[in-house]
Design an enzyme around this catalytic site. Sequence first.
Site, short mmCIF file in Angstrom:
data_model
loop_
_atom_site.label_atom_id
_atom_site.label_comp_id
_atom_site.label_asym_id
_atom_site.label_seq_id
_atom_site.Cartn_x
_atom_site.Cartn_y
_atom_site.Cartn_z
N CYS A 1 27.72 -19.90 -0.96
CA CYS A 1 26.93 -20.79 -0.10
C CYS A 1 25.47 -20.83 -0.53
CB CYS A 1 26.99 -20.34 1.36
SG CYS A 1 28.63 -20.13 2.04
N ASP A 2 24.90 -19.66 -0.82
CA ASP A 2 23.45 -19.53 -0.96
C ASP A 2 22.97 -19.18 -2.36
OD1 ASP A 2 23.29 -19.99 1.78
OD2 ASP A 2 23.46 -17.86 2.26
N CYS B 1 27.01 -14.75 1.85
CA CYS B 1 27.84 -15.77 1.19
C CYS B 1 27.20 -16.20 -0.11
CB CYS B 1 28.05 -16.97 2.12
SG CYS B 1 29.17 -18.22 1.42
#
Length: 308
Positions: free
Chosen positions: A138-139, A135
């Site tokens: 996300c990261d 992701c």
Amino acid sequence: MANSRKVVIIGSGPAAYTAAIYAVRAGLDPLLFGGVMMGGQLATTTDVENFPGFPEPVTGPDLMDRMRKQCERLGVTIVPEFVSKVDLSKPPFSIETTEGKKALADALIVATGADARYLGLPSETRLRGKGVSACATCDGFFFKGKEVCVIGGGDTALEDALFLTRVTAKVTVIHRRDKLRASNAMQEKARGNPKLAWVWNAIIEEILGADAVTGVRVKDVKTGASRELPCGGVFIAVGHTPNTAFLAGQLKLDAGGYIETDGRCRTSVPGVFAAGDVMDPHYRQAVTSAGNGCVAALEAERHLASEA
């Protein structure tokens, strides 16, 4: 005898827990089947920095544990069993778990999520959360200023790669073919980005690093030659698989297997709602899943009121 409830929720990620919170506060006495590994994809996520209300990073498991405890405090019945079979031909809908537990639901909320596809390498599993991610949105923040690799050749891979160019020093896209599968518009946008590099006709043999990613070893599929590329992170972008197999064609799905909804989490079967990654192939964020869960519960409440 089957347990009969106004609302049954299938799943245990942010969509499912949020739906349960809103359903129990509406007096719908929800029953939640969460599976064995509660928490969905966040159960294997390290730091989460983009969920509102947490000034400091919170781990995925801790965030899910807090949501579960909130549900339990409010009185939600949570059963850690997988749903293996449903009958959506008419209400009340029938639900059965792999352990043989049965329930009937006047309204059903499906929030079973989607699993990221991985390469299947032991090194990938060992370094997941230590530089390996599925992701980018996300990261990506954690790789600020680093060089990273993106594995894949479709729209998702290029979307991730372009997003990562905003925060990283360099992004190398590694693809097993000599042509991308992504749309022409996406390819044009990617090829014009100076921070993107390309490795063609290559597969990942191993992700390198002891306690954190230090690089990848790639193999040329035409020549068989191997070489190492240094990088600080590896983003796997080869797709997701929505967890809809247990539905056995009872709900309308799109070409990718995601549940089709009408924008208000209503599915093709009245009284059945879907929330989170199982119906959202685009965003896949904890906060959007939680929002879907809220909408699904409110729509379930309205549906039941209209049927009363």
